[in-house]
Design a protein around this motif. Structure first.
Motif, mmCIF file in Angstrom:
data_model
loop_
_atom_site.group_PDB
_atom_site.id
_atom_site.type_symbol
_atom_site.label_atom_id
_atom_site.label_comp_id
_atom_site.label_asym_id
_atom_site.label_seq_id
_atom_site.Cartn_x
_atom_site.Cartn_y
_atom_site.Cartn_z
ATOM 1 N N LYS A 248 0.825 -1.203 0.000
ATOM 2 C CA LYS A 248 0.000 0.000 0.000
ATOM 3 C C LYS A 248 0.869 1.267 0.000
ATOM 4 O O LYS A 248 1.887 1.322 0.687
ATOM 5 C CB LYS A 248 -0.915 0.027 1.228
ATOM 6 N N TYR B 173 0.716 5.374 0.781
ATOM 7 C CA TYR B 173 -0.104 6.451 1.322
ATOM 8 C C TYR B 173 0.300 7.774 0.683
ATOM 9 O O TYR B 173 1.467 7.988 0.330
ATOM 10 C CB TYR B 173 -0.038 6.512 2.849
ATOM 11 N N ALA B 174 -0.679 8.639 0.487
ATOM 12 C CA ALA B 174 -0.450 9.945 -0.123
ATOM 13 C C ALA B 174 0.119 10.890 0.914
ATOM 14 O O ALA B 174 -0.573 11.291 1.854
ATOM 15 C CB ALA B 174 -1.751 10.499 -0.693
ATOM 16 N N TRP C 46 -6.928 12.863 -3.437
ATOM 17 C CA TRP C 46 -6.091 11.661 -3.469
ATOM 18 C C TRP C 46 -6.889 10.417 -3.081
ATOM 19 O O TRP C 46 -6.643 9.343 -3.610
ATOM 20 C CB TRP C 46 -4.875 11.840 -2.570
ATOM 21 N N TYR D 279 -6.012 6.259 -3.123
ATOM 22 C CA TYR D 279 -5.238 6.152 -1.890
ATOM 23 C C TYR D 279 -6.174 5.864 -0.713
ATOM 24 O O TYR D 279 -7.243 6.465 -0.600
ATOM 25 C CB TYR D 279 -4.492 7.453 -1.607
ATOM 26 N N ALA E 258 2.269 12.598 -3.190
ATOM 27 C CA ALA E 258 1.170 12.430 -4.140
ATOM 28 C C ALA E 258 1.179 13.470 -5.251
ATOM 29 O O ALA E 258 0.673 13.212 -6.350
ATOM 30 C CB ALA E 258 -0.166 12.471 -3.394
ATOM 31 N N GLY F 128 -3.690 3.252 -5.373
ATOM 32 C CA GLY F 128 -3.178 3.167 -4.010
ATOM 33 C C GLY F 128 -2.233 2.022 -3.728
ATOM 34 O O GLY F 128 -1.856 1.815 -2.572
#
Length: 353
Positions: free
Chosen positions: A122, A124-125, A143, A148, A311, A328
């Motif tokens: 995964k 993350y932004a 995002w 995300y 991001a 994401g």
């Protein structure tokens, strides 16, 4: 290189902050080139350390002997400072060595450091800093709409709590929210803030206290809140992280591959985290070879659930593929080394003279 962010409304508070990028090339006598990245602060000093200290040390050496060469580079930092710029330079060169080894053996780096523990990880932004809570909420929702499921805020001393509330109200309860205040608070201020933040179900609170190496105060804060406390981006090598696990300031470690000693150092820190039963999430707020290195490390580690991604896109990417998430998630191509090519047209266009 100077490659600006490709921002849209709302614009971040400091849009030029992430525009400098340092690409490091290491070439063997067989014509194999590997690439690393250095943290883009004091880039003249980092480049000078590589050119005048590390390059003479490595010419004629076998690039396959990365552990021995890591220690050789680390020892030369004596007299130059065993943290900071010397380790930033070491990290960049060491990542390039792993890229070379993978290309020589025709294997992805992740295959050489344990193989895939999972097929994807995964992302993350990780946000830039914004001036108003409503701007933070708006960009966070954007995002989330792009896929995300985790959002990290970079807000400061006075607006961290109110911006967290704005984002939670905007994205709902199913999205992970992290808050990084970059050491904005004293211990007393941090205690007051966590009492207000607990209602917003943070996934973690990052580096809440200044100085960030005040591990005693961070350990004290952990006893006062249910919010997981995270940090480690400003620590160096396994020796620094040994101090962290002994002091118990964090629930989650955040080593940075281009700051803490490269891939070899990260693997040792991962093992240390496992021994102390701590979670890990790589810190990687950049755009070059450090991102592929972070992804390969995370994919080969069972405890690493997240990879940090800035991001906001760049105006142009100097590596291809650029290792940007899809809905994401991040994967690594089944290609030798770190699995990317340098776009030399972009490098030449944006090079700093």
């Amino acid at each position: 290189m100077w490659i600006p962010l490709k921002e849209s409304e709302p614009l971040s508070a400091y849009p030029k902050r992430r525009s400098v990028h340092i690409l490091v090339e290491v070439t063997t006598d067989e014509g194999i080139s590997g690439y690393g990245e250095a943290i883009p602060y004091t880039y003249g000093a980092v480049g000078g350390h590589i050119e005048h200290q590390l390059k003479p040390l490595l010419i004629g050496e076998d690039p396959m002997q990365v552990e021995r060469l890591w220690n050789k580079m680390y020892h030369i930092s004596f007299g130059h400072g065993i943290m900071g710029i010397s380790i930033h330079a070491l990290s960049a060169v060491e990542i390039a060595l792993w890229d070379i080894i993978g290309k020589k053996r025709r294997l992805p780096v992740y295959e050489m450091i344990g193989g895939l523990a999972k097929p994807k990880v995964k992302a993350y932004a990780s946000l830039m800093e914004y001036k108003k809570p409503e701007e933070v909420a708006k960009i966070s929702q954007r995002w989330v709409d792009e896929g995300y499921t985790g959002i990290k805020l970079h807000q400061g001393k006075d607006d961290g709590v109110i911006c967290t509330k704005a984002v939670r109200d905007a994205v709902g309860d199913d999205i992970d929210i992290m808050l990084d205040v970059n050491g904005a608070w004293t211990p007393g201020q941090a205690l007051k803030a966590v009492r207000q933040l607990e209602r917003y179900n943070l996934t973690w609170l990052e580096e809440p206290i200044w100085p960030v190496h005040d591990y005693a105060s961070l350990a004290w804060l952990r006893t006062k809140t249910d919010i997981p406390i995270a940090g480690g981006e400003n620590e160096y090598t396994i020796h620094g992280f040994k101090k962290i696990v002994e002091a118990k300031p964090y629930d989650l470690l955040q080593p940075d591959v281009i700051m803490t000693g490269g891939i070899s150092s990260m693997r040792k820190i991962f093992a240390l985290a496992e021994a102390w039963n701590l979670d890990v999430a790589t810190h990687s707020f950049f755009f070059g070879p450090g991102i592929p290195a972070s992804v390969h490390l995370s994919l080969s580690n069972v405890r690493n659930e997240w990879v940090e991604i800035n991001a906001v896109p760049l105006e142009a990417y100097f590596i291809q593929p650029a290792y940007r998430p899809e809905r994401g998630w991040l994967t690594a191509p089944d290609k030798p080394g770190l699995g990317f090519e340098v776009d030399w047209d972009i490098v030449k266009k944006y090079a700093i003279k």
